[in-house]
Scaffold this active site. Structure first.
Site, short mmCIF file in Angstrom:
data_model
loop_
_atom_site.label_atom_id
_atom_site.label_comp_id
_atom_site.label_asym_id
_atom_site.label_seq_id
_atom_site.Cartn_x
_atom_site.Cartn_y
_atom_site.Cartn_z
N GLU A 166 -23.20 54.48 -11.67
CA GLU A 166 -22.25 54.07 -10.63
C GLU A 166 -21.08 53.26 -11.17
OE1 GLU A 166 -24.19 52.27 -7.28
OE2 GLU A 166 -25.27 54.09 -6.78
N GLU A 374 -30.58 58.77 -7.18
CA GLU A 374 -30.99 57.72 -6.23
C GLU A 374 -30.79 58.21 -4.80
OE1 GLU A 374 -29.21 53.79 -6.68
OE2 GLU A 374 -29.33 53.95 -8.87
#
Ligand code: BGP
Length: 473
Positions: A166, A374
């Site tokens: 991320e 995720e």
């Protein structure tokens, strides 16, 4: 009728070093920027830290045994750079490597595929002090050296590698919102650091290829597809803007090595463009990933935002529903409330269809396989007297998302696996330990005695069935 999940589908779950390990300065570990940042008053919920976390460093065997009992096929975890090279660019700490040797061997003992993240936000503090971390080009070389140590050590054991976790989140929260280290609000520095992080990402992937590694590598990107609030053309345009500035800005560079032109022109116009040096574009193009790692939690709904409109906004870190505030980029877009979508207690939109949309958009724009790295629900859980946790809301959430993945597969998207967030309960960066995501409950009430007992939630048993039936339950 839907297509079945592929036979070798990776039913997995995930974590990150800082959020589970604890053992903050054990066995020669150096300080990371998160070890430092959490000490600034007001930055995390009630000042919680990862100093002990859920003590995975000492309990990894117990945690892996629980995974094995559940039948888990893959476990995604991150390696802490500051355990391997405590000061970021100096001596290698053999003790730190040994911990990951042991963890990986323990996983392989039970045929659990290790999915290794190289960087989950915890750059060594020494590099922050020395040259401002991601703001200096020196980090490209240092990060690549660190990655190469791991590549060589684990080439025969690890088939899936995640380069940066991320990048969009650690950059925007770190340099726009001062909600992550290095605690800055400066757009120019943000775009400069982001460019360098892109180069570092490309550099490790390039090195991966040069070393002839047998596995696959890709970044994990936090992608929440955008909807327009309604069919007003200006709101539709705002949705386009949101995709350009929050998704294409990263994924286009990962895959094509190029900035999306709308964003680049905007950066030039506002004197925010990062310096592009000779060779940058070639490096970016040489860093094409094997798959797109997708971290999916929610969609974004947006509307037009005037030039004097809302900016960075406010994140709900307390778990009191309705305490977040709209955010946006003036002149481009701002977040809006989607009337069809329920929210979590932390004001995250619950939208399984959005996962299908995300997968289809990535597939058609980039033609890469997807590894869902995720996806999960942060919620309050109650531990009953008899040690059970009835998290039917989490089961509902995950079940609907699994269904959405199957629909995306039917639509023609190639998916390698699905890692839920998270395996055990763990530290939520800014939201403390009360926001839980795991299949395994960790009791932190007993922290004084370092008890940290593990309990299986109902969702643990549900996912066991999902794995056994390859997604049919
Ligand atoms: C992602 C991170 C994870 C994890 C998750 C949940 O952005 O990669 O590390 O924390 O989000 O977020 P939060 O803990 O804020 O609820």
């Amino acid at each position: 009728e839907h297509d079945a999940f592929p036979k070798d589908f990776l039913w997995g779950s995930a974590s990150a070093a800082y959020q589970v390990e604890g053992a903050m300065s054990e066995d020669g570990k150096g300080e990371s920027v998160w070890d430092r940042f959490v000490k600034i008053p007001g930055k995390t919920f009630k000042g919680t830290t990862g100093e002990v976390a859920v003590d995975h460093y000492h309990r990894y065997k117990e945690d892996v045994r629980l995974m094995a009992e559940q039948g888990l096929k893959a476990y995604r975890f991150s390696i802490a750079w500051s355990r391997i090279i405590p000061d970021g660019d100096g001596e290698v700490n053999e003790k730190g490597l040994e911990f990951y040797d042991n963890l990986i061997d323990e996983l392989l003992k039970y045929d659990i595929e290790p999915v290794v993240t190289l960087y989950h936000w915890d750059i060594p503090q020494a590099l922050q002090d020395k040259y401002q971390g991601w703001e200096s080009r020196q980090v490209i070389e240092d990060f690549t050296r660190y990655a190469e140590i791991l590549f060589k050590r684990y080439n025969d054991k690890v088939n899936y590698w995640v380069s940066l976790n991320e990048q969009n989140i650690f950059i925007m929260l770190g340099y726009r919102m001062a909600a992550h280290p290095p605690n800055v609000t400066d757009e120019k520095r943000m775009y400069a650091a982001n460019h360098i992080a892109h180069l570092a990402n490309a550099s490790v992937i390039k090195r991966f290829r040069e070393l002839g590694m047998k596995g696959k590598i890709g970044p994990s990107f936090a992608y929440g597809p955008t909807y327009a609030l309604d069919s007003h053309p200006l709101n539709q345009l705002a949705a386009e803007n949101n995709e350009e500035f929050n998704a294409h800005l990263w994924m286009d560079i990962y895959v094509r090595g190029e900035y999306p032109s709308v964003v680049w022109k905007y950066l030039e116009r506002h004197d925010l463009a990062p310096e592009i040096k000779p060779g940058d574009t070639e490096l970016l193009k040489a860093g094409k990933p094997d798959f797109m790692g997708l971290n999916y939690y929610q969609t974004a709904t947006v509307e037009a935002n005037p030039l004097d409109g809302v900016g960075a906004g406010k994140i709900n870190t307390t778990g009191k529903k309705g305490t977040s505030e709209a955010s946006g980029l003036p002149g481009l877009y701002k977040s809006a409330k989607n009337p069809f979508i329920e929210k979590t207690d932390w004001d995250w939109d619950i939208d399984p269809t959005g996962l299908r949309v995300a997968m289809r958009r990535i597939n058609s724009r980039y033609q890469l396989p997807i590894l869902i790295t995720e996806n999960g629900l942060g919620a309050y859980d109650d531990l009953e007297e008899d040690g059970s946790i009835h998290d039917d809301y989490r089961i509902d959430f995950l079940r609907n998302h699994v269904k959405a993945i199957q629909e995306a597969i039917t639509d023609g998207v190639e998916v390698l696996g699905y890692c839920t967030w998270s395996y055990t309960d763990l530290l939520s960066w800014m939201n403390g330990y009360q926001k839980r995501y795991g299949f395994v409950y960790v009791d932190r009430e007993e922290l004084d005695e370092k008890e940290l007992k593990r309990y299986k939630k109902d969702s643990y048993f549900w996912y066991k069935k999902v794995i056994e039936t390859n997604g049919q339950e």
